[in-house]
Design a protein around this motif. Structure first.
Motif, PDB file in Angstrom:
ATOM      1  N   LEU A 126      12.618  11.496   4.958  1.00 47.99           N
ATOM      2  CA  LEU A 126      11.185  11.466   5.236  1.00 47.99           C
ATOM      3  C   LEU A 126      10.675  10.038   5.284  1.00 47.99           C
ATOM      4  CD1 LEU A 126       9.894  14.328   2.888  1.00 47.99           C
ATOM      5  CD2 LEU A 126      10.156  14.402   5.365  1.00 47.99           C
ATOM      6  N   PRO A 127       9.697   9.753   6.136  1.00 44.35           N
ATOM      7  CA  PRO A 127       9.087   8.423   6.137  1.00 44.35           C
ATOM      8  C   PRO A 127       8.452   8.125   4.783  1.00 44.35           C
ATOM      9  CG  PRO A 127       8.475   9.661   8.100  1.00 44.35           C
ATOM     10  CD  PRO A 127       9.152  10.629   7.189  1.00 44.35           C
ATOM     11  N   ILE A 128       8.494   6.877   4.376  1.00 45.27           N
ATOM     12  CA  ILE A 128       7.873   6.474   3.121  1.00 45.27           C
ATOM     13  C   ILE A 128       6.371   6.763   3.187  1.00 45.27           C
ATOM     14  CG2 ILE A 128       7.272   4.487   1.680  1.00 45.27           C
ATOM     15  CD1 ILE A 128       9.960   3.271   2.411  1.00 45.27           C
ATOM     16  N   GLY A 129       5.856   7.351   2.121  1.00 47.69           N
ATOM     17  CA  GLY A 129       4.434   7.667   2.061  1.00 47.69           C
ATOM     18  C   GLY A 129       4.080   9.039   2.586  1.00 47.69           C
ATOM     19  N   SER A 130       5.076   9.872   2.882  1.00 40.99           N
ATOM     20  CA  SER A 130       4.816  11.234   3.351  1.00 40.99           C
ATOM     21  C   SER A 130       4.370  12.133   2.200  1.00 40.99           C
ATOM     22  CB  SER A 130       6.079  11.828   3.972  1.00 40.99           C
ATOM     23  OG  SER A 130       6.533  11.085   5.068  1.00 40.99           O
TER      24      SER A 130
ATOM     25  N   ASP B  25       7.185   7.508  -3.798  1.00 42.38           N
ATOM     26  CA  ASP B  25       6.934   6.263  -3.062  1.00 42.38           C
ATOM     27  C   ASP B  25       5.765   5.563  -3.748  1.00 42.38           C
ATOM     28  OD1 ASP B  25       8.899   6.986  -1.188  1.00 42.38           O
ATOM     29  OD2 ASP B  25       7.439   8.190  -0.081  1.00 42.38           O
ATOM     30  N   LEU B  26       6.064   4.503  -4.510  1.00 43.64           N
ATOM     31  CA  LEU B  26       5.075   3.894  -5.393  1.00 43.64           C
ATOM     32  C   LEU B  26       4.740   2.469  -4.972  1.00 43.64           C
ATOM     33  CD1 LEU B  26       6.502   5.102  -8.835  1.00 43.64           C
ATOM     34  CD2 LEU B  26       4.758   6.186  -7.394  1.00 43.64           C
ATOM     35  N   PRO B  27       3.549   2.017  -5.309  1.00 40.06           N
ATOM     36  CA  PRO B  27       3.149   0.645  -4.996  1.00 40.06           C
ATOM     37  C   PRO B  27       3.688  -0.332  -6.035  1.00 40.06           C
ATOM     38  CG  PRO B  27       1.349   1.774  -6.076  1.00 40.06           C
ATOM     39  CD  PRO B  27       2.440   2.798  -5.891  1.00 40.06           C
ATOM     40  N   PRO B  28       3.694  -1.614  -5.732  1.00 38.39           N
ATOM     41  CA  PRO B  28       4.129  -2.619  -6.704  1.00 38.39           C
ATOM     42  C   PRO B  28       3.263  -2.571  -7.965  1.00 38.39           C
ATOM     43  CG  PRO B  28       3.940  -3.586  -4.514  1.00 38.39           C
ATOM     44  CD  PRO B  28       3.339  -2.214  -4.437  1.00 38.39           C
ATOM     45  N   GLY B  29       3.914  -2.729  -9.119  1.00 38.36           N
ATOM     46  CA  GLY B  29       3.174  -2.761 -10.372  1.00 38.36           C
ATOM     47  C   GLY B  29       2.785  -1.410 -10.923  1.00 38.36           C
TER      48      GLY B  29
ATOM     49  N   LEU C 220     -11.848  15.734  -2.199  1.00 39.93           N
ATOM     50  CA  LEU C 220     -10.733  14.832  -2.448  1.00 39.93           C
ATOM     51  C   LEU C 220     -10.963  13.500  -1.733  1.00 39.93           C
ATOM     52  CD1 LEU C 220      -7.777  17.333  -2.014  1.00 39.93           C
ATOM     53  CD2 LEU C 220      -8.203  15.996  -4.088  1.00 39.93           C
ATOM     54  N   PRO C 221     -10.398  12.403  -2.241  1.00 44.67           N
ATOM     55  CA  PRO C 221     -10.502  11.136  -1.515  1.00 44.67           C
ATOM     56  C   PRO C 221      -9.936  11.281  -0.101  1.00 44.67           C
ATOM     57  CG  PRO C 221      -9.606  10.781  -3.718  1.00 44.67           C
ATOM     58  CD  PRO C 221      -9.642  12.268  -3.508  1.00 44.67           C
ATOM     59  N   ALA C 222     -10.500  10.537   0.833  1.00 41.14           N
ATOM     60  CA  ALA C 222     -10.074  10.638   2.237  1.00 41.14           C
ATOM     61  C   ALA C 222      -8.779   9.897   2.499  1.00 41.14           C
ATOM     62  CB  ALA C 222     -11.176  10.119   3.151  1.00 41.14           C
ATOM     63  N   THR C 223      -8.472   8.913   1.676  1.00 40.88           N
ATOM     64  CA  THR C 223      -7.276   8.103   1.885  1.00 40.88           C
ATOM     65  C   THR C 223      -6.559   7.898   0.556  1.00 40.88           C
ATOM     66  OG1 THR C 223      -8.537   6.060   1.573  1.00 40.88           O
ATOM     67  CG2 THR C 223      -8.289   6.864   3.833  1.00 40.88           C
ATOM     68  N   GLY C 224      -5.360   7.356   0.643  1.00 38.51           N
ATOM     69  CA  GLY C 224      -4.603   7.064  -0.558  1.00 38.51           C
ATOM     70  C   GLY C 224      -3.550   8.120  -0.860  1.00 38.51           C
ATOM     71  N   MET C 225      -2.955   8.001  -2.035  1.00 39.16           N
ATOM     72  CA  MET C 225      -1.881   8.877  -2.478  1.00 39.16           C
ATOM     73  C   MET C 225      -2.257   9.496  -3.822  1.00 39.16           C
ATOM     74  SD  MET C 225       0.529   8.511  -0.114  1.00 39.16           S
ATOM     75  CE  MET C 225       1.996   9.169  -0.920  1.00 39.16           C
ATOM     76  N   LEU C 226      -1.891  10.760  -3.989  1.00 42.27           N
ATOM     77  CA  LEU C 226      -2.068  11.455  -5.256  1.00 42.27           C
ATOM     78  C   LEU C 226      -0.693  11.902  -5.737  1.00 42.27           C
ATOM     79  CD1 LEU C 226      -4.418  12.264  -7.122  1.00 42.27           C
ATOM     80  CD2 LEU C 226      -4.402  14.509  -6.026  1.00 42.27           C
ATOM     81  N   TYR C 227      -0.310  11.475  -6.959  1.00 44.62           N
ATOM     82  CA  TYR C 227       1.030  11.713  -7.498  1.00 44.62           C
ATOM     83  C   TYR C 227       0.961  12.668  -8.685  1.00 44.62           C
ATOM     84  CZ  TYR C 227       2.059   7.316  -4.997  1.00 44.62           C
ATOM     85  OH  TYR C 227       2.189   6.324  -4.051  1.00 44.62           O
TER      86      TYR C 227
ATOM     87  N   TYR D 196      -3.731   8.449  -9.053  1.00 42.12           N
ATOM     88  CA  TYR D 196      -4.321   8.249  -7.730  1.00 42.12           C
ATOM     89  C   TYR D 196      -4.246   6.769  -7.385  1.00 42.12           C
ATOM     90  CZ  TYR D 196      -7.956   7.540  -4.209  1.00 42.12           C
ATOM     91  OH  TYR D 196      -8.640   7.157  -3.086  1.00 42.12           O
ATOM     92  N   TRP D 197      -3.819   6.479  -6.162  1.00 40.77           N
ATOM     93  CA  TRP D 197      -3.718   5.097  -5.694  1.00 40.77           C
ATOM     94  C   TRP D 197      -4.226   5.029  -4.263  1.00 40.77           C
ATOM     95  CZ3 TRP D 197      -0.801   3.214  -1.567  1.00 40.77           C
ATOM     96  CH2 TRP D 197      -0.723   1.823  -1.467  1.00 40.77           C
ATOM     97  N   ASP D 198      -4.979   3.988  -3.965  1.00 38.23           N
ATOM     98  CA  ASP D 198      -5.492   3.796  -2.609  1.00 38.23           C
ATOM     99  C   ASP D 198      -5.323   2.325  -2.252  1.00 38.23           C
ATOM    100  OD1 ASP D 198      -6.627   4.224  -0.166  1.00 38.23           O
ATOM    101  OD2 ASP D 198      -8.694   4.337  -0.910  1.00 38.23           O
ATOM    102  N   GLY D 199      -4.350   2.038  -1.428  1.00 41.89           N
ATOM    103  CA  GLY D 199      -4.054   0.663  -1.038  1.00 41.89           C
ATOM    104  C   GLY D 199      -3.306   0.632   0.273  1.00 41.89           C
ATOM    105  N   ASP D 200      -2.612  -0.438   0.516  1.00 42.15           N
ATOM    106  CA  ASP D 200      -1.872  -0.626   1.765  1.00 42.15           C
ATOM    107  C   ASP D 200      -0.594   0.220   1.727  1.00 42.15           C
ATOM    108  OD1 ASP D 200      -0.557  -1.435   4.011  1.00 42.15           O
ATOM    109  OD2 ASP D 200      -0.478  -3.567   3.464  1.00 42.15           O
ATOM    110  N   PRO D 201      -0.476   1.248   2.580  1.00 42.31           N
ATOM    111  CA  PRO D 201       0.728   2.089   2.569  1.00 42.31           C
ATOM    112  C   PRO D 201       2.010   1.312   2.840  1.00 42.31           C
ATOM    113  CG  PRO D 201      -1.017   3.098   3.879  1.00 42.31           C
ATOM    114  CD  PRO D 201      -1.464   1.712   3.575  1.00 42.31           C
ATOM    115  N   ALA D 202       1.895   0.164   3.490  1.00 38.88           N
ATOM    116  CA  ALA D 202       3.090  -0.624   3.799  1.00 38.88           C
ATOM    117  C   ALA D 202       3.750  -1.190   2.544  1.00 38.88           C
ATOM    118  CB  ALA D 202       2.729  -1.767   4.750  1.00 38.88           C
TER     119      ALA D 202
END
Length: 273
Positions: free
Chosen positions: A45-49, A57-61, A93-100, A125-131
């Motif tokens: 799967l693509p990262i961030g799916s 798929d987690l952000p730095p820190g 729900l938030p419109a963007t970001g990731m919920l883990y 919940y995290w909302d940042g640059d998916p890259a």
């Protein structure tokens, strides 16, 4: 979907139209919209799916969550929240970001019955640059579930509440079984969000001791009033999930906290049959 349901109800045999209308009224009073979560194992799967299992798929820190015993929790699911924006029911729900979602290793045989154990689970919940997202390895000792692509479909929930109060004399002969077939047609999902949680045990049973001691708590169902189901995940052989003996886990949040995006205030429950 509701219109189709009523058409299917019309096909059942009743004593008369008054009984049919009474049946429909009770059914509609109980039902609530939901989103069924469908899944299919997929290890590419693509990262961030949006997905169940695998590596999150987690952000730095990101601080990987630990359970009450100090050990890392297992990764359960992640939602790419953008995937939910097509559904009006998800407007809070938030419109963007990731919920883990994270929870305890289900091989330990917990929970026994309806159980409040916030130290056994976590929501982030995290909302940042998916890259910036990268797959995270929590360690070999952490149980991993089969990675699966997930997608969301409109559904109905609450059939179990209607069935509990169903007066079978409303139906002629074997039509109770026709109703069960009808319930299976519309409530044929194993995992869901935003609908009414389907319990395996009465909600008024709660584990209170380290060895599975239980107590009955009157009015416990009332605690769900004003709450929103973020994830109901059932045992699933495709994913390798069990939670005790074919159990189900539930993450719920008050509507107020959802609107304010305070996901840390969730309630976690688990049951098995």
């Amino acid at each position: 979907m509701q219109a189709q349901l009523l058409q299917d109800v019309d096909k059942l045999d009743f004593e008369d139209e008054a009984e049919r209308d009474h049946y429909k009224e009770k059914l509609l009073r109980r039902l609530r919209s939901a989103l069924a979560i469908k899944c299919e194992p997929n290890d590419q799967l693509p990262i961030g799916s949006s997905k169940f299992g695998g590596k999150p798929d987690l952000p730095p820190g990101f601080l990987y969550p630990l359970g009450g015993d100090g050990k890392p929790l297992s990764f359960i699911a992640q939602y790419r929240l953008q995937d939910l924006q097509a559904f009006s029911i998800a407007h809070d729900l938030p419109a963007t970001g990731m919920l883990y979602f994270f929870a305890f290793d289900d091989t330990v045989g917990r929970p026994l019955t309806a159980t409040y154990r916030p130290e056994w689970a976590s929501i982030s919940y995290w909302d940042g640059d998916p890259a910036t997202l990268q797959p995270y390895e929590a360690g070999e000792e952490v149980r991993k579930y089969t990675q699966a692509k997930i997608w969301f479909e409109e559904a109905l929930s609450g059939f179990h509440l209607f069935y509990e109060e169903l007066d079978c004399t409303d139906l002629i002969g074997g039509e109770e079984f026709e109703y069960i077939d009808l319930m299976g047609k519309y409530e044929n999902y194993r995992h869901q969000l935003l609908g009414l949680p389907v319990p395996q045990q009465p909600w008024n049973i709660r584990v209170v001791g380290p060895h599975g001691e239980v107590e009955r708590v009157e009015g416990l169902q009332d605690e769900f009033e004003g709450h929103v189901l973020l994830l109901q995940m059932d045992c699933d052989s495709k994913l390798g999930t069990r939670w005790g003996d074919c159990g189900t886990i539930y993450f719920v949040l008050s509507l107020q906290d959802l609107v304010q995006h305070h996901f840390e205030n969730f309630l976690f429950l688990g049951q098995h049959g």
